[in-house]
Design a protein around this motif. Sequence first.
Motif, PDB file in Angstrom:
ATOM      1  N   UNK A   1      -9.888   9.171   0.009  1.00 57.45           N
ATOM      2  CA  UNK A   1      -9.523   9.397   1.399  1.00 57.45           C
ATOM      3  C   UNK A   1      -9.252   8.080   2.106  1.00 57.45           C
ATOM      4  N   UNK A   2     -10.163   7.134   1.956  1.00 57.86           N
ATOM      5  CA  UNK A   2     -10.008   5.837   2.614  1.00 57.86           C
ATOM      6  C   UNK A   2      -8.822   5.067   2.043  1.00 57.86           C
ATOM      7  N   UNK A   3      -8.605   5.163   0.736  1.00 58.49           N
ATOM      8  CA  UNK A   3      -7.459   4.512   0.107  1.00 58.49           C
ATOM      9  C   UNK A   3      -6.150   5.084   0.664  1.00 58.49           C
ATOM     10  N   UNK A   4      -6.065   6.402   0.749  1.00 58.12           N
ATOM     11  CA  UNK A   4      -4.854   7.041   1.256  1.00 58.12           C
ATOM     12  C   UNK A   4      -4.655   6.802   2.754  1.00 58.12           C
TER      13      UNK A   4
ATOM     14  N   UNK B   1       0.839  -1.206   0.000  1.00 62.94           N
ATOM     15  CA  UNK B   1       0.000   0.000   0.000  1.00 62.94           C
ATOM     16  C   UNK B   1       0.870   1.250   0.000  1.00 62.94           C
ATOM     17  N   UNK B   2       1.953   1.222   0.763  1.00 67.32           N
ATOM     18  CA  UNK B   2       2.859   2.368   0.812  1.00 67.32           C
ATOM     19  C   UNK B   2       3.456   2.620  -0.569  1.00 67.32           C
ATOM     20  N   UNK B   3       3.819   1.558  -1.266  1.00 68.55           N
ATOM     21  CA  UNK B   3       4.380   1.709  -2.606  1.00 68.55           C
ATOM     22  C   UNK B   3       3.339   2.258  -3.582  1.00 68.55           C
ATOM     23  N   UNK B   4       2.092   1.816  -3.459  1.00 66.00           N
ATOM     24  CA  UNK B   4       1.037   2.351  -4.320  1.00 66.00           C
ATOM     25  C   UNK B   4       0.842   3.838  -4.062  1.00 66.00           C
ATOM     26  N   UNK B   5       0.887   4.241  -2.800  1.00 67.73           N
ATOM     27  CA  UNK B   5       0.750   5.657  -2.463  1.00 67.73           C
ATOM     28  C   UNK B   5       1.916   6.447  -3.036  1.00 67.73           C
ATOM     29  N   UNK B   6       3.099   5.858  -3.000  1.00 66.47           N
ATOM     30  CA  UNK B   6       4.282   6.526  -3.545  1.00 66.47           C
ATOM     31  C   UNK B   6       4.103   6.803  -5.031  1.00 66.47           C
ATOM     32  N   UNK B   7       3.483   5.865  -5.757  1.00 70.91           N
ATOM     33  CA  UNK B   7       3.215   6.063  -7.189  1.00 70.91           C
ATOM     34  C   UNK B   7       2.352   7.299  -7.401  1.00 70.91           C
ATOM     35  N   UNK B   8       1.352   7.471  -6.550  1.00 72.31           N
ATOM     36  CA  UNK B   8       0.469   8.632  -6.683  1.00 72.31           C
ATOM     37  C   UNK B   8       1.258   9.906  -6.438  1.00 72.31           C
ATOM     38  N   UNK B   9       2.082   9.934  -5.390  1.00 75.63           N
ATOM     39  CA  UNK B   9       2.849  11.137  -5.080  1.00 75.63           C
ATOM     40  C   UNK B   9       3.905  11.419  -6.143  1.00 75.63           C
ATOM     41  N   UNK B  10       4.479  10.384  -6.745  1.00 81.35           N
ATOM     42  CA  UNK B  10       5.478  10.590  -7.787  1.00 81.35           C
ATOM     43  C   UNK B  10       4.865  11.191  -9.036  1.00 81.35           C
ATOM     44  N   UNK B  11       3.579  10.998  -9.235  1.00 83.95           N
ATOM     45  CA  UNK B  11       2.906  11.562 -10.403  1.00 83.95           C
ATOM     46  C   UNK B  11       2.735  13.076 -10.268  1.00 83.95           C
ATOM     47  N   UNK B  12       2.815  13.583  -9.056  1.00 87.73           N
ATOM     48  CA  UNK B  12       2.647  15.016  -8.840  1.00 87.73           C
ATOM     49  C   UNK B  12       3.941  15.747  -9.180  1.00 87.73           C
ATOM     50  N   UNK B  13       3.874  16.902  -9.850  1.00 89.82           N
ATOM     51  CA  UNK B  13       5.092  17.627 -10.202  1.00 89.82           C
ATOM     52  C   UNK B  13       5.765  18.212  -8.961  1.00 89.82           C
ATOM     53  N   UNK B  14       7.090  18.335  -9.037  1.00 86.44           N
ATOM     54  CA  UNK B  14       7.858  18.948  -7.947  1.00 86.44           C
ATOM     55  C   UNK B  14       7.767  20.457  -8.081  1.00 86.44           C
ATOM     56  N   UNK B  15       7.391  21.127  -6.995  1.00 89.26           N
ATOM     57  CA  UNK B  15       7.304  22.581  -7.043  1.00 89.26           C
ATOM     58  C   UNK B  15       8.158  23.245  -5.988  1.00 89.26           C
ATOM     59  N   UNK B  16       8.649  22.508  -5.030  1.00 88.13           N
ATOM     60  CA  UNK B  16       9.411  23.107  -3.939  1.00 88.13           C
ATOM     61  C   UNK B  16      10.879  23.281  -4.275  1.00 88.13           C
ATOM     62  N   UNK B  17      11.577  24.019  -3.441  1.00 94.28           N
ATOM     63  CA  UNK B  17      13.015  24.206  -3.550  1.00 94.28           C
ATOM     64  C   UNK B  17      13.711  23.040  -2.875  1.00 94.28           C
ATOM     65  N   UNK B  18      14.973  22.735  -3.264  1.00 94.20           N
ATOM     66  CA  UNK B  18      15.696  21.657  -2.593  1.00 94.20           C
ATOM     67  C   UNK B  18      15.739  21.892  -1.087  1.00 94.20           C
ATOM     68  N   UNK B  19      15.441  20.833  -0.353  1.00 92.88           N
ATOM     69  CA  UNK B  19      15.437  20.921   1.113  1.00 92.88           C
ATOM     70  C   UNK B  19      14.148  21.489   1.683  1.00 92.88           C
ATOM     71  N   UNK B  20      13.236  21.927   0.842  1.00 89.31           N
ATOM     72  CA  UNK B  20      11.959  22.492   1.269  1.00 89.31           C
ATOM     73  C   UNK B  20      10.841  21.512   0.923  1.00 89.31           C
ATOM     74  N   UNK B  21       9.718  21.573   1.617  1.00 87.99           N
ATOM     75  CA  UNK B  21       8.584  20.727   1.222  1.00 87.99           C
ATOM     76  C   UNK B  21       8.205  21.023  -0.223  1.00 87.99           C
ATOM     77  N   UNK B  22       7.859  20.002  -0.980  1.00 85.03           N
ATOM     78  CA  UNK B  22       7.623  20.171  -2.412  1.00 85.03           C
ATOM     79  C   UNK B  22       6.218  20.645  -2.739  1.00 85.03           C
TER      80      UNK B  22
END
Length: 163
Positions: free
Chosen positions: A125-128, A82-103
């Motif tokens: 919500x329940x999936x996440x 489940x953690x890996x599936x969630x990671x796939x969702x987050x990886x699909x989101x573009x990076x907007x933060x600065x290095x060392x800052x929340x993205x």
Amino acid sequence: MPNKAKHPAPDFETVLQQHRGIIFKVARLYTRNEADFEDLVQDISIQIWQSLGNYKPAYALSTWLYRIALNVSIDRLRREERRQRHQEVFEALPHTGQPGQPSGRSEQLYRWVQALPPLERALMLLYLEDYPHGEIGEMLGISKSNVGTKISRLKQRLKKELK
């Protein structure tokens, strides 16, 4: 009414000493590195400690311990998947933060989920929150397979919308 005498629980330390081979064998089969092995051995040991009062001497202690060790190990694998599936969702989101800052990925996902229709919003919500598909289905009044299908489609839509 017959008097049902409760059997005293076996001593935890004795059980671990006498049956540590079972715990180690199962943990070794379900891990890939030493750190995960040690964590899983600890998780299994904790579950044994918590469950020892429920042990019934009518069953072989080794069989009971295998069952606990396997259940803990399989549950851990499911959480990791489940953690890996969630990671796939987050990886699909573009990076907007600065290095060392929340993205800002969490905020983007939150806004995307918030814009979904009510049923889909509840589903994501329940999936996440790591609920199993069966429980999500029960909560939302849909089948387990329908949950899986809807989540898969939502993840595809999220990836498409973010490209």
